[in-house]
Design an enzyme around this catalytic site. Structure first.
Site, short mmCIF file in Angstrom:
data_model
loop_
_atom_site.label_atom_id
_atom_site.label_comp_id
_atom_site.label_asym_id
_atom_site.label_seq_id
_atom_site.Cartn_x
_atom_site.Cartn_y
_atom_site.Cartn_z
N GLY A 185 0.83 -1.21 0.00
CA GLY A 185 0.00 0.00 0.00
C GLY A 185 0.87 1.26 0.00
N TYR A 223 -13.98 -3.78 10.51
CA TYR A 223 -12.64 -3.17 10.42
C TYR A 223 -11.87 -3.35 11.72
CZ TYR A 223 -9.08 0.50 9.92
OH TYR A 223 -7.90 1.20 9.87
P1 NAP Z 1 -4.94 5.00 1.88
O1 NAP Z 1 -4.59 6.42 1.66
O2 NAP Z 1 -6.24 4.48 1.38
O3 NAP Z 1 -3.76 4.10 1.32
C1 NAP Z 1 -3.85 2.70 1.28
C2 NAP Z 1 -3.16 2.20 0.04
O4 NAP Z 1 -3.23 0.76 0.05
C3 NAP Z 1 -3.86 2.65 -1.26
O5 NAP Z 1 -2.89 3.04 -2.21
C4 NAP Z 1 -4.61 1.41 -1.68
O6 NAP Z 1 -4.77 1.31 -3.08
C5 NAP Z 1 -3.67 0.32 -1.20
N1 NAP Z 1 -4.32 -0.97 -1.09
C6 NAP Z 1 -5.57 -1.23 -0.61
N2 NAP Z 1 -5.82 -2.53 -0.68
C7 NAP Z 1 -4.72 -3.12 -1.24
C8 NAP Z 1 -4.38 -4.44 -1.60
N3 NAP Z 1 -5.22 -5.46 -1.40
N4 NAP Z 1 -3.17 -4.67 -2.14
C9 NAP Z 1 -2.31 -3.66 -2.36
N5 NAP Z 1 -2.58 -2.39 -2.05
C10 NAP Z 1 -3.77 -2.12 -1.50
O7 NAP Z 1 -4.96 4.65 3.45
P2 NAP Z 1 -4.04 5.14 4.69
O8 NAP Z 1 -4.88 6.02 5.50
O9 NAP Z 1 -2.70 5.54 4.25
O10 NAP Z 1 -3.98 3.75 5.46
C11 NAP Z 1 -2.85 2.90 5.50
C12 NAP Z 1 -3.04 1.89 6.63
O11 NAP Z 1 -3.24 2.59 7.87
C13 NAP Z 1 -4.26 0.99 6.46
O12 NAP Z 1 -3.97 -0.31 6.87
C14 NAP Z 1 -5.28 1.62 7.38
O13 NAP Z 1 -6.26 0.71 7.83
C15 NAP Z 1 -4.40 2.11 8.50
N6 NAP Z 1 -5.02 3.17 9.31
C16 NAP Z 1 -5.20 4.45 8.84
C17 NAP Z 1 -5.79 5.41 9.64
C18 NAP Z 1 -5.99 6.84 9.22
O14 NAP Z 1 -6.45 7.65 10.04
N7 NAP Z 1 -5.70 7.23 8.01
C19 NAP Z 1 -6.22 5.06 10.92
C20 NAP Z 1 -6.05 3.77 11.37
C21 NAP Z 1 -5.43 2.84 10.56
P3 NAP Z 1 -6.12 1.89 -3.76
O15 NAP Z 1 -6.10 3.36 -3.51
O16 NAP Z 1 -6.01 1.49 -5.17
O17 NAP Z 1 -7.25 1.20 -3.01
#
Ligand code: NAP
Length: 250
Positions: free
Chosen positions: A16, A158
């Site tokens: 990701g 989730y």
């Molecule tokens: P994000 O901006 O949506 O980035 C996630 C990335 O992972 C996107 O590029 C997405 O691609 C990619 N992805 C999703 N499913 C995938 C798969 N099966 N294989 C390969 N790549 C995949 O999210 P983020 O906020 O940076 O989150 C990153 C992590 O932190 C996640 O695990 C999330 O649950 C965790 N998290 C985030 C927050 C927050 O406040 N932001 C809070 C708690 C936990 P697409 O865009 O093409 O889907």
């Protein structure tokens, strides 16, 4: 040298890595000297991260694919090894979120959540741990969520998946402890990324009630991750490193 934060000569995979927290982690690990393989479903965004790294003088490649599909994981790992050699740092960051009242969550939604958020990290570990065993050194960081610590209404599937990641981290840490491999997790909460921007969370309102009066930045998570994958963090394993500006003190 057990106080070394340099990742020179090491190869890292960040799943990701094309967006948000994953992109910031990829940039930070590259800045610290690692060759970084950026895995993402979205090939264009993965390539964008790679361009950012190489323009800053770092080493990176992009691998497009689903980080929860065994065949994609195997081919991305092979591509990475061919480019940069054995992989000894793995950051399981790819994940999806979900906001649905519990009684409206379908079986398909549960399956998809568990597949991407739990099965994916487990399969990535199985694919890459042999490199770490061979090297007698490895670092795994799983990105969980503060929702696993606090609970989160309308996020049951989730938060269940992320609670699973915390437990998986502890169990794998025990199994790998004598092999030179550490396994830790970082539970973000309220980090300003495309995922949060797309969610029903009101960022300004949340900022008002948070101790530091601001959301976390992807870089806040990335610097903590860089520490956990460094030599310096070698005696830390099975740990949950909360990076949340004081929002959650478990
Ligand atoms: P994000 O901006 O949506 O980035 C996630 C990335 O992972 C996107 O590029 C997405 O691609 C990619 N992805 C999703 N499913 C995938 C798969 N099966 N294989 C390969 N790549 C995949 O999210 P983020 O906020 O940076 O989150 C990153 C992590 O932190 C996640 O695990 C999330 O649950 C965790 N998290 C985030 C927050 C927050 O406040 N932001 C809070 C708690 C936990 P697409 O865009 O093409 O889907």
């Amino acid at each position: 040298e057990n106080n070394d934060m340099s990742l020179q000569g090491k190869t890292a995979v960040v799943t990701g890595g094309g967006s948000g927290i994953g992109r910031a982690i990829a940039l930070q690990l590259a800045k610290d000297g690692a060759a970084v393989s950026v895995w993402d479903l979205n090939g264009d965004s993965a390539k964008e991260t790679v361009t950012m790294i190489t323009e800053a003088g770092g080493k990176a490649i992009a691998c497009t694919g689903d980080a929860s599909a065994a065949d994609n994981i195997a081919s991305s790992a092979d591509t990475t090894r061919k480019a940069f050699g054995p992989i000894t740092i793995l950051v399981n960051n790819a994940g999806i979120s979900g906001f649905t009242p519990f009684m409206d969550i379908s079986e398909d939604m549960i399956d998809r959540m568990m597949s991407i958020n739990i099965k994916g990290p487990m399969l990535c570990c199985q694919q890459i741990i042999p490199d770490m065993l061979e090297a007698g050194w490895g670092r795994i960081v799983n990105i969980s969520s503060s929702s696993a610590q606090t609970g989160a209404a309308i996020m049951t599937h989730y938060s269940a998946s992320k609670g699973g990641i915390v437990a998986f981290t502890k169990s794998l840490a025990l199994e790998m402890a004598a092999k030179g491999i550490t396994v830790n997790n970082i539970p973000p909460g309220f980090v300003d990324t495309p995922m949060l921007r797309k969610s029903p969370v009101d960022i300004d309102k949340q900022a008002e009630v948070s101790p530091m009066k601001r959301p976390g930045s992807p870089e806040d998570i990335a610097t903590a991750c860089a520490f956990l994958v460094s030599e310096a963090a070698g005696y830390i394993t099975g740990h949950t490193l909360s990076v949340n500006g004081g929002r959650v003190m478990p």
